[in-house]
Design an enzyme around this catalytic site. Structure first.
Site, PDB file in Angstrom:
ATOM      1  N   LYS A  83       3.117 -57.867 -11.839  1.00 33.35           N
ATOM      2  CA  LYS A  83       2.231 -58.863 -11.219  1.00 33.35           C
ATOM      3  C   LYS A  83       1.916 -59.935 -12.252  1.00 33.35           C
ATOM      4  O   LYS A  83       1.455 -59.619 -13.368  1.00 33.35           O
ATOM      5  CB  LYS A  83       0.949 -58.148 -10.788  1.00 33.35           C
ATOM      6  CG  LYS A  83       0.308 -58.666  -9.528  1.00 33.35           C
ATOM      7  CD  LYS A  83      -0.824 -57.702  -9.148  1.00 33.35           C
ATOM      8  CE  LYS A  83      -1.606 -58.190  -7.966  1.00 33.35           C
ATOM      9  NZ  LYS A  83      -2.815 -57.365  -7.763  1.00 33.35           N
TER      10      LYS A  83
HETATM   11  O1  G3P Z   1      -5.345 -57.624  -4.125  1.00 34.18           O
HETATM   12  C1  G3P Z   1      -6.265 -58.431  -4.788  1.00 34.18           C
HETATM   13  C2  G3P Z   1      -7.602 -57.856  -4.581  1.00 34.18           C
HETATM   14  O2  G3P Z   1      -7.777 -56.742  -5.392  1.00 34.18           O
HETATM   15  C3  G3P Z   1      -8.711 -58.790  -4.775  1.00 34.18           C
HETATM   16  O3  G3P Z   1      -9.685 -58.375  -3.896  1.00 34.18           O
HETATM   17  O4  G3P Z   1     -11.923 -58.163  -2.996  1.00 34.18           O
HETATM   18  O5  G3P Z   1     -11.579 -58.517  -5.464  1.00 34.18           O
HETATM   19  O6  G3P Z   1     -11.164 -60.364  -3.851  1.00 34.18           O
HETATM   20  P1  G3P Z   1     -11.164 -58.888  -4.060  1.00 34.18           P
END
Ligand code: G3P
Length: 217
Positions: A83
């Site tokens: 990634k």
């Molecule tokens: O896949 C990316 C994710 O982990 C981000 O999620 O909820 O931290 O915006 P969030």
């Protein structure tokens, strides 16, 4: 739509995997922190459970350093997707790492132009962040729809991995739009089974069943 689980919690991954709900896993530095585990160790363990792509994120900012980190992460297992962030250096690293036969997930995508660049750089996956766009009063789902349209217009093979999913509605909308993959925390995937009419219906059936005085076993 493939389901990736967005966590580095090995137990949660194993539980969902047993039900066939896990086509892959995504992690990031924040999720590694939350797990309290060593990145190499926990990622290796996850790759031993899940046969689909497991995203492991680089933390360097310069392309050469990202490439070196990506090569090290890719050695963990055959199903690692490296990634990299959607920066100019990240795109350079994407081009080199995919050229070497690695899967690459270009993350932190917030615009169609960024998604176009990821596809041109040969990304295996692009990760548009729905929830974080919604957080700033933009429309995360509109971005998924726009990228779908543009990729289909030109036949780009980069897969759209809807990320930063926070709700069951995000899952169904991503599927309706045609995202190739959605990555969600385990609690969101499990919540997809919930419906108040299911609970109400079950309650009614069980009350009537008790009145019959019968047993199945
Ligand atoms: O896949 C990316 C994710 O982990 C981000 O999620 O909820 O931290 O915006 P969030």
């Amino acid at each position: 739509m493939k389901f990736f689980v967005d966590t580095a919690d090995v137990e949660a991954i194993a539980e969902l995997n047993e039900l066939g709900m896990v086509d892959g896993v995504t992690t990031n530095p924040s999720l590694i922190l939350k797990s309290g585990r060593d990145i190499l160790e926990v990622t290796r363990e996850i790759c031993g459970i899940v046969s689909g792509p497991v995203s492991a994120e680089v933390v360097a900012l310069k392309a050469d350093d990202m490439i070196a980190e990506g090569r090290k992460l890719a050695k963990i297992a055959d199903n690692i997707a490296v990634k990299v962030p959607l920066t100019w250096d990240g795109l350079k690293a994407c081009k080199v790492l995919t050229g070497e036969g690695n899967m690459v997930n270009v993350t932190l995508c917030f615009s169609v132009n960024q998604a176009l660049l990821a596809a041109k750089a040969g990304a295996t996956f692009v990760s548009p962040f729905i929830g974080r766009l919604d957080d700033i009063n933009a429309d995360g789902m509109e971005l998924i729809a726009d990228i779908r349209r543009i990729y289909d217009n030109y036949g780009f093979e980069t897969r759209i991995l809807a990320a930063s999913i926070r709700s069951v509605n995000h899952m169904s909308q991503a599927a309706l739009i045609g995202a190739d993959v959605a990555t969600a925390p385990p609690k969101v995937i499990k919540a997809m089974a919930n419906h108040p009419l299911t609970d109400k219906g079950l309650d009614g059936f069980l009350k009537d069943w008790a009145k019959t005085g019968q047993k199945i076993l």
